[in-house]
Design an enzyme around this catalytic site. Structure first.
Site, short mmCIF file in Angstrom:
data_model
loop_
_atom_site.label_atom_id
_atom_site.label_comp_id
_atom_site.label_asym_id
_atom_site.label_seq_id
_atom_site.Cartn_x
_atom_site.Cartn_y
_atom_site.Cartn_z
N LYS A 102 0.85 -1.20 0.00
CA LYS A 102 0.00 0.00 0.00
C LYS A 102 0.88 1.24 0.00
CE LYS A 102 -3.94 1.99 2.55
NZ LYS A 102 -4.81 1.84 3.74
N SER A 108 -9.87 -0.58 7.07
CA SER A 108 -9.30 -0.49 5.72
C SER A 108 -8.56 -1.72 5.22
CB SER A 108 -8.36 0.71 5.62
OG SER A 108 -9.13 1.86 5.43
N SER A 163 -9.73 1.68 2.81
CA SER A 163 -8.88 2.43 1.92
C SER A 163 -7.82 1.60 1.21
CB SER A 163 -8.17 3.56 2.69
OG SER A 163 -7.34 3.01 3.70
N1 GLN Z 1 -13.22 4.18 6.32
C1 GLN Z 1 -12.54 4.66 7.50
C2 GLN Z 1 -12.13 6.09 7.29
O1 GLN Z 1 -12.44 6.63 6.29
C3 GLN Z 1 -11.37 3.80 7.84
C4 GLN Z 1 -10.18 4.02 6.97
C5 GLN Z 1 -9.00 3.22 7.39
O2 GLN Z 1 -9.13 2.21 8.07
N2 GLN Z 1 -7.85 3.68 6.99
O3 GLN Z 1 -11.51 6.70 8.10
#
Ligand code: GLN
Length: 485
Positions: free
Chosen positions: A78, A177, A153
């Site tokens: 990532k 994410s 994400s």
């Molecule tokens: N969807 C969550 C957010 O937007 C979690 C994102 C993540 O785990 N990086 O913050």
């Protein structure tokens, strides 16, 4: 047989027996990426030349590759994890040309284990999002249905694994994410206990929540990758100095006699009946395998979204203050003075969701509002953590859905941030509590979209959730189908 569809443990056997060379394998992946990734956009950047060179170096080694747990295994990373000399953008225009001078700890560990790095995976900007639509470089598409999101994400990391564009990948999970994109893409995703894996070299979003973890084709692979990246690191003071158990051998133990709790609050209103069916069927499967199933309550679940969307933006607003056009990334050239240079660089560099989080976070931390919002949210976080500790007095682990619905259409939620935030309801609590969680494929919707089963365990019990996931997987076939590409 096309080696790109094999798991890490299958590839490892073939590489050690020299049935396939590391260079040849890397070439297969690079060719496939070239053929398919223009459609999926799982990668932001490729490191083909270096990957081939590293693989060749491994092929030339005369000693036994068996001593390296990941010798010749091609991975995707990532793009929020620093890679020395390789552009690391965090999915943001503000870091479009940022080349880190050092490797994150997980990268060092993977490299020492013999892994090959294919490239950097697409993501929501600074990991803020649940669909990868917030990437500053365009969305990733779901390999099962390119009109849909891969989740986020870590959408690029999950899509790359699902489409056989890498053997495995690293994602990060701050509020879901890793687990949610794994579930949307029909692969396995593990969020370790907060502190189990070093965050050194991970670009910070919400420092008290961020964790790095593996995304893989099966549970054994997740155990293999976690084995390599877990452990204490002097360079991350929040990393836990507890010994790392043997995750891989632990998974073979049956689950007979384990007490598995079903949190009743996790079957929320608005949940797709197909998701609920798939998860309930998975629960029955675990019961058939000898586990004792019991209903439990996590009474503060409904406050998870509110608490998370105060705490995470608060930390983000502070962490993102460093992007000022001076030290890192984008700097506009035509500013009149220092202040307007700051303002213009940040205005141009950050996307709309990141700006929203910075404003939310700055607001909840500001004098006069701190007590009402940030302090209150921190107190709620303690209650949520206590819910899990109470539940784990009665049962060994929890089974639940990962997300209320399968992968949604690109554009379906992108202009309604609240809807997007609400879709995180089932992953945020475990992040707030710091406990480990894994998503394992447990079925498909009538439209052919993957559905994930979430298994949550007590702090540092990755061994237990891996074992449950593995035993479930060994007795089902939901992880086997591949998207038609
Ligand atoms: N969807 C969550 C957010 O937007 C979690 C994102 C993540 O785990 N990086 O913050």
């Amino acid at each position: 047989m096309d080696p790109t569809s094999l798991t890490i443990h299958e590839l490892r056997d073939r590489l050690i027996r020299k049935e396939i060379g590391a260079r040849e394998l890397t070439r297969h992946f690079l060719d496939r990426i070239e053929r398919l990734d223009t459609r999926l956009h799982a990668y932001l950047a490729l490191q083909g030349e270096t990957a081939l060179r590293e693989a060749e170096r491994l092929d030339r080694r005369s000693d036994d590759l068996g001593s390296l747990p990941l010798a010749g295994i091609p991975l995707a990373i990532k793009d929020v994890i620093c890679t020395r000399g390789v552009r690391t953008t965090c999915g943001s225009r503000i870091l479009e040309n940022f080349v880190p001078p050092y490797d994150g700890s997980v990268i060092e560990k993977l490299r020492n284990a013999g892994a090959i790095f294919l490239g950097k995976a697409n993501m929501d900007e600074f990991a803020m999002g649940s669909s990868t639509e917030n990437s500053g470089f365009g969305p990733t598409r779901n390999p099962w249905d390119p009109s849909r999101v891969p989740g986020g994400s870590s959408g690029g990391s999950a899509a790359a694994v699902a489409a056989d564009l890498c053997a495995g990948s690293l994602g990060t999970d701050t509020g879901g994410s890793i687990r949610q994109p794994a579930s949307f893409c029909g692969v396995v995703g593990l969020k370790p206990t907060y502190g189990r894996v070093s965050r050194f070299g991970l670009v910070a979003f919400a420092s008290s929540l961020d964790q790095i973890g593996p995304i893989t084709k099966d549970v054994e692979d997740a155990a293999l990758l976690l084995q390599v990246i877990a452990g204490h690191d002097q360079r991350d003071s929040t990393s836990i100095s507890m010994p790392v158990p043997d995750y891989v051998s632990g998974i073979r133990q049956p689950i007979k006699g384990l007490r598995l709790g079903i949190p009743k609050e996790y079957f929320v209103q608005g949940m797709s009946p197909e998701v609920e069916d798939a998860v309930r069927t998975a629960i029955r499967k675990c019961e058939e395998l000898g586990a004792e199933i019991m209903e439990v309550s996590l009474p503060h679940t409904e406050y998870g979204v509110a608490a998370y969307y105060i705490i995470a933006p608060a930390e983000a607003s502070s962490n993102l203050a460093r992007y000022d056009g001076v030290k890192y990334g984008l700097r506009v050239s035509n500013a009149r003075d220092l202040l307007s240079m700051y303002r213009q660089s940040r205005s141009r560099g950050f996307g709309p969701e990141v700006k929203r989080r910075i404003m939310l976070g700055t607001y909840v931390l500001s004098a006069g509002y701190y007590d009402a919002y940030y302090r209150k949210a921190s107190q709620v976080r303690t209650l949520i953590r206590q819910d899990f500790l109470d539940a784990f007095e009665r049962c060994d682990a929890l089974l639940a859905p990962v997300a209320p619905i399968p992968a949604f259409k690109i554009g379906e939620k992108s202009d309604d941030p609240l809807q997007m935030y609400l879709s995180d309801v089932l992953t945020l609590p475990a992040s707030l509590a710091g406990i480990p969680g894994i998503s394992v494929p447990c079925g498909f919707s009538s439209e052919g979209l993957p559905i994930g089963l979430q298994i949550l365990g007590p702090h540092l019990r990755e061994d237990l959730i891996l074992r449950i996931g593995y035993q479930y997987e060994q007795h089902t076939e939901h992880h086997l189908p591949r998207p038609a590409l």
